[in-house]
Design a protein around this motif. Structure first.
Motif, short mmCIF file in Angstrom:
data_model
loop_
_atom_site.label_atom_id
_atom_site.label_comp_id
_atom_site.label_asym_id
_atom_site.label_seq_id
_atom_site.Cartn_x
_atom_site.Cartn_y
_atom_site.Cartn_z
N ASN A 132 34.39 -29.44 -19.44
CA ASN A 132 34.96 -28.23 -19.62
C ASN A 132 33.52 -27.17 -19.12
O ASN A 132 33.79 -26.23 -19.01
CB ASN A 132 34.63 -27.87 -21.10
N THR A 188 32.16 -36.60 -23.48
CA THR A 188 32.10 -35.99 -24.67
C THR A 188 31.34 -36.80 -25.93
O THR A 188 31.84 -37.79 -26.47
CB THR A 188 33.51 -36.01 -25.56
N LYS A 247 34.17 -33.35 -31.86
CA LYS A 247 34.19 -31.86 -31.15
C LYS A 247 34.55 -32.04 -29.72
O LYS A 247 33.84 -32.32 -28.65
CB LYS A 247 32.90 -31.31 -30.98
N ASP A 299 36.16 -30.41 -27.70
CA ASP A 299 36.05 -29.22 -26.51
C ASP A 299 34.64 -29.38 -25.77
O ASP A 299 34.25 -28.75 -24.81
CB ASP A 299 36.30 -27.98 -27.32
N TYR A 300 33.66 -30.10 -26.89
CA TYR A 300 32.38 -30.26 -26.27
C TYR A 300 32.11 -31.35 -25.37
O TYR A 300 31.74 -32.45 -25.68
CB TYR A 300 31.20 -30.39 -27.30
N GLY A 342 28.83 -26.64 -26.57
CA GLY A 342 30.05 -25.77 -26.59
C GLY A 342 29.86 -24.55 -25.65
O GLY A 342 28.76 -24.08 -25.32
N SER A 343 31.01 -23.90 -25.42
CA SER A 343 31.12 -22.63 -24.54
C SER A 343 30.13 -21.57 -25.26
O SER A 343 29.31 -21.13 -24.52
CB SER A 343 32.53 -22.34 -24.44
#
Length: 508
Positions: free
Chosen positions: A207, A195, A200, A202-203, A289-290
């Motif tokens: 994932n 990460t 962030k 989630d980044y 990110g997504s």
């Protein structure tokens, strides 16, 4: 190794991550593996078997092989022309894109990307290099891109000039392990990113892997995802373009085509799913990110590779070295594919016109060099897109459909199944008798049918082509028709000549 090198190309590391990201990651993987089992593997076995069978009659290209399978039909050899036409059309656009990678690997070493810190600046750099922007602070016109194109083109012709064993096989023997080594080094570095920004959480790379590998069963309802996945399988395995037929023609009667087809497909899938899927997507997730990764992928086929990766490499230590490895592995993958695209045309000249290897390679080089020029200078006018669609999409599916029906229904499934297992150390699961005869042809016919129903009118009438590009697109199509006609005439000429020489027509 040569067939694996043919299959391992830009589709594994550039096209696959983009298709996966655009079509929902795990949602894409289910139809992808279904298409691999129902279409990809059967076509590999079909092409290896047809190639070895045709080679036993002295044929190394599709026109002669098709006529051998159905010698009572005087027209079937002209459908085989697609197996020479398609690879040439793909080659004349593919080799230019391939040359970008050589240029970018040099730029990475020289640190040309270090001052480009935004997606917009990296995109502007790419457009200037391609010649889409003729004047910019990065490049003035096409000379740098053309310089790397010349080097790339010469490398390709020199390799095929050396022959199958001393040229293509030797190049693949060295290039494939090197690109695998670079890919593994990059995977280790990317997965170690974790990460990057604690703000962030989630980044992160986990994932990114989850996005690709978490299955989405609802994808089975989406026709769009099925078509995208099937198209990727075609593209990545090099099925339906005549290359595998030519390589397999050099085998002896007792060489194992069942294991060869399976191992070539497995090597390619390892390169694509394990290596290709573990570099770009996790790296993009770690920094964007997504939503950011999907947005970049939807912006164009080259964006994840040419835009995202240079940005990522700036954010890590020794980024210039890793950037060089990324673009060099892509360049090596591109070369192993493009040299295979040259082989059907060269083999046709060798077999049917008794050209020496050197003469055939020089003729191929001269003709394709001239044909490459519109792809270079008219890229902004839709020429490359036309070449990619007709050579790399439509002809590919059409040719695969013809050979699947010819193999299973005309040659006959009983003979076909026996021929597949001659000299084999493995037994193909019996369910594939049913799949090859019924499922694979039906799958392919459905794809063609849906295209004719949904898209043919808009494509033929150029409804989605900008008005200023219509004359160039039309000229490209006329040029492709003329080129196909010339190849068909050459096949007719050879056939007539052999008839006059008193040879039996079924020997052709």
């Amino acid at each position: 190794m040569a067939v694996a090198g043919s299959a391992i190309g830009l589709g594994n590391f550039l096209r696959f991550p983009v298709q996966a990201a655009k079509n929902g990651g795990g949602a894409f993987m289910i139809p992808y593996f279904v298409a691999l089992l129902l279409v990809g593997l059967p076509l590999m076995w079909i092409e290896w078997t047809i190639g070895r069978f045709g080679g036993g009659f002295g044929h190394s290209t599709a026109p002669g092989m098709f006529h051998t399978l159905w010698n009572k039909n005087r027209f079937i050899k002209y459908f085989g022309v697609i197996g020479i036409f398609g690879p040439i059309v793909i080659f004349i656009s593919y080799v230019y894109v391939e040359s970008w990678l050589l240029g970018y690997s040099v730029f990475a070493l020289l640190g040309k990307f270090n001052s480009l810190t935004t997606e917009e600046s990296i995109t502007a750099f790419l457009q200037a290099y391609q010649g889409l922007t003729m004047k910019s602070k990065f490049f003035i016109g096409l000379p740098p891109a053309y310089f790397f194109f010349l080097i790339t083109f010469i490398i390709n012709i020199l390799i095929v000039y050396k022959g199958v064993s001393k040229g293509i096989e030797r190049a693949c023997k060295y290039a494939v392990p090197v690109l695998f080594l670079f890919a593994i080094i990059l995977i280790v570095r990317v997965l170690s990113l974790g990460t990057p920004d604690p703000a962030k959480p989630d980044y992160n790379t986990i994932n990114g892997l989850g996005f690709l590998w978490n299955p989405d069963w609802s994808a089975l309802k989406s026709a769009k995802v099925w078509l995208a996945a099937t198209g990727q399988i075609f593209f990545t395995l090099s099925c339906g373009i005549g290359v595998i037929l030519t390589y397999a023609s050099y085998l002896t009667k007792q060489d194992d085509v069942a294991m060869s087809g399976l191992s070539a497909a497995a090597t390619n899938e390892f390169a694509e799913v394990i290596l290709g899927g573990s570099i770009v997507i996790p790296a993009a997730f770690a920094f964007f990110g997504s939503a950011g990764a999907e947005k970049i992928a939807s912006g164009g086929a080259f964006n994840l590779g040419f835009v995202t990766m240079p940005l990522v490499m700036q954010k890590i230590a020794f980024g210039n070295i890793f950037g060089f490895m990324w673009f060099m592995l892509l360049f090596l993958a591109g070369v192993t594919s493009s040299i295979s695209l040259a082989q059907p045309a060269i083999a046709f000249m060798e077999d049917e016109f008794n050209f020496s290897r050197k003469k055939a390679s020089l003729v191929f080089g001269l003709v394709t060099f001239v044909l490459c020029q519109p792809a270079i200078f008219l890229i902004s006018r839709g020429v490359v897109d036309e070449l990619d669609f007709w050579g790399g999409t439509f002809c590919l599916v059409l040719f695969a459909t013809i050979e699947a029906i010819l193999f299973a229904w005309v040659f006959g499934m009983e003979k076909a199944w026996t021929e597949m297992h001659v000299g084999s150390d493995i037994t193909i699961p019996r369910i594939y008798r049913f799949i090859i005869k019924f499922i694979t042809p039906a799958f392919l016919l459905l794809i063609l049918g849906f295209w004719l129903w949904q898209d043919w009118a808009s494509i033929i009438l150029m409804k989605n082509v900008p008005k200023e590009n219509v004359p160039f697109v039309l000229a490209t199509r006329i040029g492709l028709l003329i080129f196909f006609g010339v190849l068909a005439f050459l096949v007719w000429h050879v056939w007539r000549k052999k008839q006059k020489e008193g040879m039996r027509s079924d020997a052709f």
